[in-house]
Scaffold this motif. Sequence first.
Motif, short mmCIF file in Angstrom:
data_model
loop_
_atom_site.label_atom_id
_atom_site.label_comp_id
_atom_site.label_asym_id
_atom_site.label_seq_id
_atom_site.Cartn_x
_atom_site.Cartn_y
_atom_site.Cartn_z
N TYR A 81 0.83 -1.20 0.00
CA TYR A 81 0.00 0.00 0.00
C TYR A 81 0.86 1.25 0.00
CZ TYR A 81 0.77 0.33 5.12
OH TYR A 81 1.32 0.44 6.38
N GLY A 82 0.27 2.33 -0.51
CA GLY A 82 0.93 3.62 -0.49
C GLY A 82 0.69 4.33 0.81
N GLY A 83 1.72 4.93 1.36
CA GLY A 83 1.61 5.70 2.59
C GLY A 83 1.76 7.18 2.33
N ALA A 84 0.72 7.95 2.64
CA ALA A 84 0.74 9.42 2.52
C ALA A 84 1.15 9.88 1.13
CB ALA A 84 1.66 10.03 3.58
N ASP A 85 0.80 9.10 0.09
CA ASP A 85 1.15 9.43 -1.30
C ASP A 85 2.63 9.75 -1.45
OD1 ASP A 85 -1.45 9.02 -2.01
OD2 ASP A 85 -1.78 10.98 -2.87
N THR A 86 3.46 8.98 -0.71
CA THR A 86 4.89 9.30 -0.67
C THR A 86 5.77 8.05 -0.71
OG1 THR A 86 4.37 11.27 0.64
CG2 THR A 86 6.67 10.55 0.63
N VAL A 87 5.38 6.98 -0.01
CA VAL A 87 6.22 5.79 0.11
C VAL A 87 5.38 4.53 -0.11
CG1 VAL A 87 7.80 6.90 1.74
CG2 VAL A 87 5.82 5.63 2.61
N VAL A 88 6.08 3.40 -0.29
CA VAL A 88 5.43 2.09 -0.37
C VAL A 88 5.63 1.36 0.96
CG1 VAL A 88 5.38 -0.17 -1.52
CG2 VAL A 88 5.74 1.92 -2.86
N ALA A 89 4.54 0.83 1.49
CA ALA A 89 4.58 0.07 2.74
C ALA A 89 3.97 -1.30 2.53
CB ALA A 89 3.86 0.84 3.84
N LEU A 90 4.11 -2.15 3.54
CA LEU A 90 3.70 -3.55 3.44
C LEU A 90 3.00 -3.97 4.71
CD1 LEU A 90 3.92 -6.16 1.72
CD2 LEU A 90 6.19 -6.52 2.70
N ALA A 91 1.91 -4.74 4.55
CA ALA A 91 1.17 -5.29 5.69
C ALA A 91 0.86 -6.75 5.42
CB ALA A 91 -0.11 -4.49 5.93
N TYR A 92 0.51 -7.47 6.47
CA TYR A 92 0.28 -8.91 6.36
C TYR A 92 -1.05 -9.30 6.99
CZ TYR A 92 5.33 -8.89 5.51
OH TYR A 92 6.57 -8.62 5.01
N THR A 93 -1.59 -10.44 6.50
CA THR A 93 -2.78 -11.03 7.10
C THR A 93 -2.82 -12.50 6.72
OG1 THR A 93 -5.17 -10.76 7.42
CG2 THR A 93 -4.36 -10.55 5.17
N LYS A 94 -3.72 -13.26 7.34
CA LYS A 94 -4.00 -14.64 6.95
C LYS A 94 -5.38 -14.65 6.31
CE LYS A 94 -1.95 -17.92 7.87
NZ LYS A 94 -1.77 -18.68 9.13
N ILE A 95 -5.49 -15.17 5.09
CA ILE A 95 -6.74 -15.08 4.33
C ILE A 95 -7.88 -15.77 5.04
CG2 ILE A 95 -7.87 -15.80 2.20
CD1 ILE A 95 -5.29 -15.25 0.71
N ASP A 96 -7.65 -16.94 5.62
CA ASP A 96 -8.75 -17.65 6.29
C ASP A 96 -9.26 -16.85 7.49
OD1 ASP A 96 -6.30 -18.04 7.52
OD2 ASP A 96 -6.67 -20.14 8.04
N GLU A 97 -8.34 -16.26 8.24
CA GLU A 97 -8.75 -15.45 9.39
C GLU A 97 -9.42 -14.15 8.94
OE1 GLU A 97 -5.29 -14.94 11.82
OE2 GLU A 97 -4.98 -17.10 12.07
N LEU A 98 -8.94 -13.59 7.83
CA LEU A 98 -9.55 -12.37 7.30
C LEU A 98 -10.97 -12.62 6.84
CD1 LEU A 98 -9.41 -9.41 6.45
CD2 LEU A 98 -8.30 -10.16 4.32
N ILE A 99 -11.21 -13.74 6.17
CA ILE A 99 -12.58 -14.07 5.73
C ILE A 99 -13.50 -14.19 6.94
CG2 ILE A 99 -14.01 -15.86 4.69
CD1 ILE A 99 -11.75 -16.33 2.68
N ASP A 100 -13.07 -14.87 7.98
CA ASP A 100 -13.88 -14.96 9.20
C ASP A 100 -14.17 -13.57 9.77
OD1 ASP A 100 -14.27 -17.70 9.33
OD2 ASP A 100 -12.46 -18.07 10.50
N PHE A 101 -13.15 -12.72 9.78
CA PHE A 101 -13.32 -11.37 10.31
C PHE A 101 -14.35 -10.59 9.50
CE2 PHE A 101 -12.30 -6.86 10.44
CZ PHE A 101 -12.17 -6.62 11.79
N ILE A 102 -14.26 -10.67 8.18
CA ILE A 102 -15.20 -9.94 7.33
C ILE A 102 -16.63 -10.41 7.59
CG2 ILE A 102 -15.88 -9.47 4.93
CD1 ILE A 102 -12.91 -9.97 4.17
N LYS A 103 -16.82 -11.71 7.69
CA LYS A 103 -18.17 -12.25 7.91
C LYS A 103 -18.72 -11.86 9.28
CE LYS A 103 -18.85 -16.51 6.45
NZ LYS A 103 -18.63 -17.96 6.20
N GLU A 104 -17.85 -11.82 10.26
CA GLU A 104 -18.29 -11.50 11.62
C GLU A 104 -18.48 -10.01 11.85
OE1 GLU A 104 -15.24 -13.23 13.99
OE2 GLU A 104 -15.79 -15.31 13.45
N ASN A 105 -17.91 -9.18 10.97
CA ASN A 105 -17.97 -7.72 11.15
C ASN A 105 -18.51 -7.04 9.89
OD1 ASN A 105 -16.27 -7.15 13.83
ND2 ASN A 105 -15.26 -8.79 12.70
N SER A 106 -19.56 -7.63 9.33
CA SER A 106 -20.08 -7.18 8.06
C SER A 106 -21.17 -6.12 8.22
CB SER A 106 -20.65 -8.35 7.26
OG SER A 106 -21.14 -7.93 6.01
N LEU A 107 -21.22 -5.21 7.26
CA LEU A 107 -22.27 -4.18 7.18
C LEU A 107 -23.50 -4.79 6.53
CD1 LEU A 107 -20.51 -0.88 6.03
CD2 LEU A 107 -22.18 -1.06 7.86
#
Length: 334
Positions: A301-327
């Motif tokens: 991802y871009g940070g402050a339209d200035t640098v490139v940054a990196l983040a991590y997640t686990k897809i299976d845990e992210l899917i659970d999170f999305i389903k449990e915290n859905s609009l």
Amino acid sequence: MDKFKIIGDPLPNIPWEDKPNNCKEIVWRSKKNPIIYRNAIPNSNSIFNSAVIPFKNGFAGVFRVDDKSRNMNLHVGKSKDGINWEIEAEPIKFNCDDEEMANSSYKYDPRLLKLGDRYYVSWCNDYHGPTIGLGYTRDFNEFYQLENVFLPFNRNGVLFPRKIDGKYLMLSRPSDNGHTPFGDIFLSQSPDLIHWGEHRYIMGTTDGWQSTKIGAGPVPVETSEGWLLIYHGVLTSCNGYVYSMGAAILDLEEPWKVKYRTKPYLLSPQKDYECVGDVPNVVFPCASLYDPATARMAIYYGGADTVVALAYTKIDELIDFIKENSLKEVLNVN
């Protein structure tokens, strides 16, 4: 890893850092951030909002570089590990059959994916205002530019990684000629990557961090639960726009139907490199790498339209999170 099936090629050399012991978030930042600084090449004012992909035994990328004249353009980069990058000093020179299509004053915010033997890049392209440019390469040396996908004004063009019902699909965010104080995500379909139609509304703004506009981020990831879409949302504060990261799950066969969508953000501008820069308070995801065997995902991802940054997640845990915290109230699937 039996809960959800994740479709894709193995990527055992994916960049990765385990979640810190004291971290309670579903997405966590790299300790090495920012991984690409604004002055990584001699004439760069900033490098951000860029796309990466596995290539040969390492990785390749198309990077947004704003030079010291503040011209926006696309540059090739290569990396062995997805973290340490060598970015070419000169912009990509696209081969183009039509001089009118080749004549653009800016290119920015690329996305990148592989279809067949081609690596396709889409970007925000200048043609009497911002629209979606499309091109491809086979080797990250020679690039070819195709026709613009849409009429102006449009941004955040993101192709799907495979055809559905024999058609190519692309997400986009129709806009205006300025900074766009509005914006919903739509889907368009094509038999040949040239003629686009059958436009479908996907989702729009709602409350809080995604109340002003939204836009598609990295290429969607196919899972047995649906298409995993990382996107950005924007709110308007007393200090201007604030860009954060969220996620949704789209129906596999009718991806204009939203099954789940996060109410809380996944990542918001909180670190110095996200809050201080040419455009403060921006987390803007453009690319992801993932390994189906381990469910590991690295999000660029871009940070402050200035640098490139990196983040991590686990897809299976992210899917659970999305389903449990859905609009629930803004979904458009039965």
